[in-house]
Structure formats: structure tokens, C-alpha cells
Design a protein around this motif. Structure first.
Motif, PDB file in Angstrom:
ATOM      1  N   ILE A 205      29.068   9.216  -5.908  1.00 15.59           N
ATOM      2  CA  ILE A 205      27.656   9.151  -5.529  1.00 15.59           C
ATOM      3  C   ILE A 205      27.294  10.286  -4.583  1.00 15.59           C
ATOM      4  CG2 ILE A 205      25.937   7.782  -4.275  1.00 15.59           C
ATOM      5  CD1 ILE A 205      27.313   5.276  -5.367  1.00 15.59           C
ATOM      6  N   MET A 206      28.165  10.554  -3.603  1.00 14.45           N
ATOM      7  CA  MET A 206      27.879  11.629  -2.655  1.00 14.45           C
ATOM      8  C   MET A 206      27.865  12.988  -3.334  1.00 14.45           C
ATOM      9  SD  MET A 206      29.776  10.540   0.910  1.00 14.45           S
ATOM     10  CE  MET A 206      31.389  10.248   0.199  1.00 14.45           C
ATOM     11  N   ASN A 207      28.806  13.215  -4.257  1.00 18.18           N
ATOM     12  CA  ASN A 207      28.819  14.491  -4.976  1.00 18.18           C
ATOM     13  C   ASN A 207      27.569  14.657  -5.833  1.00 18.18           C
ATOM     14  OD1 ASN A 207      31.294  15.303  -3.933  1.00 18.18           O
ATOM     15  ND2 ASN A 207      32.463  14.348  -5.585  1.00 18.18           N
ATOM     16  N   PHE A 208      27.124  13.567  -6.461  1.00 17.98           N
ATOM     17  CA  PHE A 208      25.900  13.631  -7.259  1.00 17.98           C
ATOM     18  C   PHE A 208      24.702  13.987  -6.382  1.00 17.98           C
ATOM     19  CE2 PHE A 208      22.052  11.258  -8.452  1.00 17.98           C
ATOM     20  CZ  PHE A 208      21.730  11.921  -9.631  1.00 17.98           C
TER      21      PHE A 208
ATOM     22  N   VAL B 169      22.216  17.421  -6.645  1.00 19.96           N
ATOM     23  CA  VAL B 169      20.769  17.401  -6.893  1.00 19.96           C
ATOM     24  C   VAL B 169      19.964  17.596  -5.608  1.00 19.96           C
ATOM     25  CG1 VAL B 169      21.034  15.909  -8.912  1.00 19.96           C
ATOM     26  CG2 VAL B 169      20.645  14.865  -6.667  1.00 19.96           C
ATOM     27  N   SER B 170      20.657  17.930  -4.497  1.00 15.40           N
ATOM     28  CA  SER B 170      19.984  18.183  -3.208  1.00 15.40           C
ATOM     29  C   SER B 170      19.122  17.003  -2.780  1.00 15.40           C
ATOM     30  CB  SER B 170      19.129  19.458  -3.297  1.00 15.40           C
ATOM     31  OG  SER B 170      19.916  20.574  -3.658  1.00 15.40           O
ATOM     32  N   MET B 171      19.693  15.815  -2.825  1.00 12.51           N
ATOM     33  CA  MET B 171      18.937  14.607  -2.503  1.00 12.51           C
ATOM     34  C   MET B 171      18.419  14.585  -1.062  1.00 12.51           C
ATOM     35  SD  MET B 171      17.671  11.931  -3.855  1.00 12.51           S
ATOM     36  CE  MET B 171      18.580  11.711  -5.367  1.00 12.51           C
ATOM     37  N   PRO B 172      19.197  15.037  -0.055  1.00 17.59           N
ATOM     38  CA  PRO B 172      18.635  15.040   1.317  1.00 17.59           C
ATOM     39  C   PRO B 172      17.364  15.879   1.420  1.00 17.59           C
ATOM     40  CG  PRO B 172      21.005  15.320   1.386  1.00 17.59           C
ATOM     41  CD  PRO B 172      20.604  15.431  -0.053  1.00 17.59           C
TER      42      PRO B 172
END
Length: 204
Positions: A116-119, A123-126
């Protein structure tokens, strides 16, 4: 002249039984006959499972016909279904090691967390959360917890709904994606066993 005695046999798809069991016709097939001895015909012994049979034993329709004709030679046997079926021999259940369960749980927990963290990194979620916060409030915030915390709970709730299970509780009667994958895998294994058995029978 008396009418001939017919028996119509349809092999079942797959059955499960225990090692050493005596397999009878009624266990592996559905049978309809005009014989008054229908119960005795259905109780005809087909095979006694042995250790060398392994955990899957394939029954051929020829084997069923031979067993019926040996015990009831007056029968005219007709096959109206598949030519093979599988008997799955259930091995005795071993006691579950809680230490092993805990180890597997930790490995899966760490692995899924890293995935999950790598995903989110890919996708630059932060940055997405920061941009959403800025668009809604007009202010920049490097840690928009008001978005990140509900999102984290939403990821967990989404996984629970996706797999249709919370521990042993099922939310509806539909099979989960994991159950469908296991079903397809088991079906492929059975098809492989039947195909190899048919090829082996032809070579003999």
C-alpha cells in the motif's frame, strides 16, 4: 420374452471421502434402472481406497460398467454423462500451530502494508491530499490529517467490503474474489488430473 434390464449411469463431478473407505456405485454416480434390485445395484462395491491411490483417485466409466456387469450381468448399462470423475481423499487434519499462524499473519501484515505504501508513493498520494486540501480550503497544509485519517479508514473498509468477509462474518451470499480464484484454481487442478489420467489410460 422379458424386457431387458437397463441401468442409466451419470457420474458425479467430484466427491470427498476418507482414506480406506469402500467406494460404492451410489457414492460416485446417479443411477436409474428398471431392475427390482436397484438398491443392491447402487450398493455394488467399486473400489477400496488404498494409500497408494494418493489424495485423488480418478474413476472411469468403464470401471463402473465392469463392476456392474460382474455383479449384475443381466444389466445393460448406459452412460449419460461424463466419462471420468474424481474422488478426493481427505487427509487427517493436523493441529494448527498458533506460532505459525502468528508468523504468517505478521508476514502478510508487513507485506500488505509495504504494498500500500509503495502504491501511494508511485501515485504521489501525499501531494494529491495536499492539493485537495488546498483546493477546498484555500490554504496549504503539508499534513492534511482531516483528509488522510478518513482515507486510511476508507482503505480498510474498502478491503473488507471487497473480500466480503469480516473474520467469519459474510455480508452477503455472493462469493468473494478470493473464493472465486480458489474455485478456478481447484477446477484447473481437477481438469489437469482428469486430462493426465485419460492420457495415461490411452497409453496403457
Amino acid at each position: 420374452m422379458a424386457d431387458p434390464t437397463h441401468a442409466y449411469v451419470k457420474l458425479k463431478g467430484k466427491i470427498q471421502t476418507h482414506p480406506g473407505e469402500t467406494v460404492r456405485i451410489r457414492h460416485v454416480a446417479e443411477l436409474v434402472t428398471n431392475s427390482p434390485s436397484e438398491t443392491a445395484i447402487q450398493d455394488t462395491v467399486l473400489h477400496t481406497l488404498r494409500p497408494e491411490d494418493g489424495n485423488r483417485y480418478v474413476v472411469d466409466i468403464i470401471q463402473v460398467i465392469e463392476a456392474l456387469q460382474q455383479t449384475h450381468p443381466e444389466l445393460l448399462v448406459h452412460n449419460i454423462g461424463a466419462e471420468h470423475m474424481i474422488i478426493e481423499v481427505l487427509a487427517p487434519r493436523k493441529k494448527i500451530s498458533m506460532l505459525l499462524v502468528l508468523f504468517v499473519w505478521i508476514v502478510l501484515f508487513i507485506g500488505s502494508g509495504l504494498a500500500i505504501m509503495n502504491f501511494h508513493t508511485d501515485v504521489s498520494m501525499p501531494e494529491v491530499h495536499e492539493r485537495i486540501y488546498e483546493l477546498v480550503t484555500g490554504e496549504k497544509n503539508p499534513h492534511p490529517l482531516i483528509i488522510q485519517i478518513p482515507y486510511s479508514f476508507g482503505v480498510g473498509a474498502g478491503m473488507i467490503l471487497f473480500f466480503n468477509h469480516l473474520f467469519r462474518k459474510r455480508f452477503n451470499e455472493e462469493p468473494s474474489p478470493l473464493e472465486l480464484e480458489m474455485f478456478l484454481y481447484q477446477q484447473n487442478v481437477d481438469d489437469y488430473v482428469l486430462a493426465n489420467e485419460a492420457d495415461g489410460a490411452k497409453k496403457k
